[in-house]
Scaffold this motif. Structure first.
Motif, mmCIF file in Angstrom:
data_model
loop_
_atom_site.group_PDB
_atom_site.id
_atom_site.type_symbol
_atom_site.label_atom_id
_atom_site.label_comp_id
_atom_site.label_asym_id
_atom_site.label_seq_id
_atom_site.Cartn_x
_atom_site.Cartn_y
_atom_site.Cartn_z
ATOM 1 N N ILE A 99 -0.029 5.224 -6.817
ATOM 2 C CA ILE A 99 1.065 4.242 -6.803
ATOM 3 C C ILE A 99 0.438 2.848 -6.821
ATOM 4 O O ILE A 99 -0.413 2.530 -5.981
ATOM 5 N N ILE A 100 0.834 2.046 -7.788
ATOM 6 C CA ILE A 100 0.321 0.673 -7.895
ATOM 7 C C ILE A 100 1.503 -0.286 -7.785
ATOM 8 O O ILE A 100 2.433 -0.236 -8.584
ATOM 9 N N ASN A 101 1.485 -1.124 -6.765
ATOM 10 C CA ASN A 101 2.545 -2.114 -6.547
ATOM 11 C C ASN A 101 1.982 -3.511 -6.760
ATOM 12 O O ASN A 101 1.020 -3.919 -6.100
ATOM 13 N N ASP A 102 2.587 -4.233 -7.702
ATOM 14 C CA ASP A 102 2.128 -5.579 -8.048
ATOM 15 C C ASP A 102 2.998 -6.640 -7.398
ATOM 16 O O ASP A 102 4.226 -6.586 -7.495
ATOM 17 N N TYR A 103 2.347 -7.612 -6.752
ATOM 18 C CA TYR A 103 3.023 -8.775 -6.207
ATOM 19 C C TYR A 103 2.398 -10.023 -6.815
ATOM 20 O O TYR A 103 1.476 -9.925 -7.638
ATOM 21 N N GLU A 104 2.878 -11.174 -6.423
ATOM 22 C CA GLU A 104 2.449 -12.421 -7.065
ATOM 23 C C GLU A 104 0.937 -12.606 -7.024
ATOM 24 O O GLU A 104 0.311 -12.935 -8.030
ATOM 25 N N ASP A 105 0.316 -12.385 -5.859
ATOM 26 C CA ASP A 105 -1.122 -12.604 -5.758
ATOM 27 C C ASP A 105 -1.884 -11.397 -5.223
ATOM 28 O O ASP A 105 -3.067 -11.481 -4.903
ATOM 29 N N ILE A 106 -1.191 -10.269 -5.124
ATOM 30 C CA ILE A 106 -1.802 -9.060 -4.563
ATOM 31 C C ILE A 106 -1.391 -7.849 -5.386
ATOM 32 O O ILE A 106 -0.248 -7.737 -5.835
ATOM 33 N N THR A 107 -2.317 -6.923 -5.572
ATOM 34 C CA THR A 107 -1.996 -5.608 -6.134
ATOM 35 C C THR A 107 -2.399 -4.554 -5.106
ATOM 36 O O THR A 107 -3.529 -4.572 -4.599
ATOM 37 N N GLU A 108 -1.451 -3.661 -4.788
ATOM 38 C CA GLU A 108 -1.701 -2.618 -3.791
ATOM 39 C C GLU A 108 -1.864 -1.266 -4.487
ATOM 40 O O GLU A 108 -1.155 -0.953 -5.444
ATOM 41 N N TYR A 109 -2.774 -0.466 -3.940
ATOM 42 C CA TYR A 109 -3.039 0.858 -4.490
ATOM 43 C C TYR A 109 -2.891 1.901 -3.369
ATOM 44 O O TYR A 109 -3.574 1.820 -2.354
ATOM 45 N N SER A 110 -1.985 2.854 -3.577
ATOM 46 C CA SER A 110 -1.789 3.896 -2.573
ATOM 47 C C SER A 110 -1.505 5.224 -3.269
ATOM 48 O O SER A 110 -1.497 5.295 -4.507
ATOM 49 N N LEU A 111 -1.267 6.273 -2.486
ATOM 50 C CA LEU A 111 -1.046 7.612 -3.028
ATOM 51 C C LEU A 111 0.296 8.173 -2.579
ATOM 52 O O LEU A 111 0.710 7.971 -1.437
ATOM 53 N N SER A 112 0.957 8.898 -3.472
ATOM 54 C CA SER A 112 2.230 9.548 -3.152
ATOM 55 C C SER A 112 1.983 10.853 -2.411
ATOM 56 O O SER A 112 1.112 11.652 -2.796
ATOM 57 N N LEU A 113 2.776 11.077 -1.365
ATOM 58 C CA LEU A 113 2.652 12.328 -0.613
ATOM 59 C C LEU A 113 3.477 13.441 -1.241
ATOM 60 O O LEU A 113 3.728 14.470 -0.608
ATOM 61 N N ALA A 114 3.876 13.266 -2.502
ATOM 62 C CA ALA A 114 4.441 14.376 -3.263
ATOM 63 C C ALA A 114 3.317 15.217 -3.862
ATOM 64 O O ALA A 114 3.568 16.198 -4.548
#
Length: 352
Positions: A99-114
């Motif tokens: 899962i990649i979530n983009d914000y104005e000055d940050i990009t977050e990387y996480s994993l789905s528990l599916a």
């Protein structure tokens, strides 16, 4: 300016285990084909198009059965990857469970528990959160409340839900970190009138409503068939004592469950719109309640509650709820005539 990256626990360690996966992501749900991939197929792989279907404005794999992707072979591997390579699979298949979530000055990387392998990382390691992660205020509120001590996990979730609902109506900056304020909310929740027998029947009805379209399908059959049949045919009031025992067994795994919840909050409470975040938290709460209830049913059938069973039901409800947010929201509106459930109902079924 380059964006700052926040990579959450175990993201870089993930590798798909392919045919060794107990619950393949190629079975039990709709598989979306993005426009770029679909156009590529039209130009270069027209034979693939017979396995697609249009649903409203989106394109999906038209599965030959209700269970498996048409490109899944008998060994549990993708025929497209084996024969044509990764360039021809959809973005969904390339990315999941990342899962990649983009914000104005940050990009977050996480994993789905599916994904069972993502859950497995949490089973084996402590779930770590970057201390400099702050992007979404309401998410920070939830995570801070989850760190409260001497309160059950369900109580923490309900406190967070109530705080977010208050934040939607008024500015309470600073107060939501005040323990006295949070414990006052908890006291009010504990005053909600609860009839244990009625609450268990209500939870049972919710459970049956949610699994009814899944218990005979693919990976869900193994997880839901026996406990689903049991919940339909047994006089549940006879199992109140068993319910109490199952709660003790579940509490013994509360650290693992807490890490699961934190991971879900990180990956799903991601909007700057607080109403959307409340709905995401509501989904997480219902998943948590339904995991607990599934474990109770399993325990009633003389089966153990352990990290493996918790992982299995976490995966199942992640796929049913988190990965089908729009369909699940329709279910909520149809069932409760509103998109956000009243806190008293959640307390009624969650604080038994």
């Amino acid at each position: 300016m380059d964006k700052r990256k926040i990579v959450f626990s175990n993201y870089n360690k993930f590798n798909c285990i392919g045919d060794k996966c107990k619950y393949t992501c190629c079975s039990g749900w709709d598989i979306n084909i993005d426009k770029v991939t679909f156009e590529k197929w039209k130009k270069e792989k027209q034979e693939f198009l017979k396995y697609t279907k249009k649903k409203e404005k989106e394109i999906f794999i038209d599965k030959e059965t209700k269970d498996d992707c048409s490109f899944l072979d008998c060994k549990g591997l993708c025929k497209i990857i084996k024969e044509d390579g990764y360039d021809y699979i959809s973005e969904t298949c390339r990315c999941f469970p990342r899962i990649i979530n983009d914000y104005e000055d940050i990009t977050e990387y996480s994993l789905s528990l599916a994904c069972p392998e993502a859950i497995n990382f949490i089973r084996k390691n402590t779930f770590l959160i970057d201390n400099n992660r702050k992007v979404i205020e309401s998410r920070e509120v939830i995570l801070n409340i989850l760190n409260l001590e001497d309160i059950s996990l369900n109580e923490k979730l309900l406190i967070a839900f109530q705080v977010l609902n208050i934040m939607r109506e008024e500015d309470i900056k600073g107060i939501y970190n005040d323990k006295e304020f949070l414990y006052e909310i908890l006291d009010n929740l504990r005053r909600v009138e609860t009839d244990r027998e009625e609450a268990i029947y209500e939870l049972n009805n919710l459970f049956l409503d949610i699994i009814t379209n899944y218990k005979d399908i693919g990976i869900f059959k193994e997880l839901f068939k026996d406990i689903g049949d049991f919940s339909e045919n047994e006089y549940l009031v006879d199992y109140l004592g068993v319910f109490d025992k199952s709660k003790k067994e579940i509490k013994g795994n509360e650290g693992f469950l807490l890490d699961i919840i934190k991971s879900k909050v990180i990956s799903n409470v991601i909007s700057e719109n607080i109403t959307e975040n409340i709905i995401s938290l509501q989904n997480i709460i219902l998943e948590s309640f339904l995991i607990d209830y599934s474990l109770f049913l399993k325990f009633s059938l003389k089966e153990k509650i352990n990290k493996e069973s918790i992982s299995d039901y976490t995966l199942a409800f992640s796929r049913i709820i988190t990965s089908n947010k729009e369909a699940f929201l329709e279910f909520i509106i149809e069932s409760f005539e509103r998109e956000i459930i009243d806190i008293s109902y959640l307390a009624f079924i969650g604080l038994i």
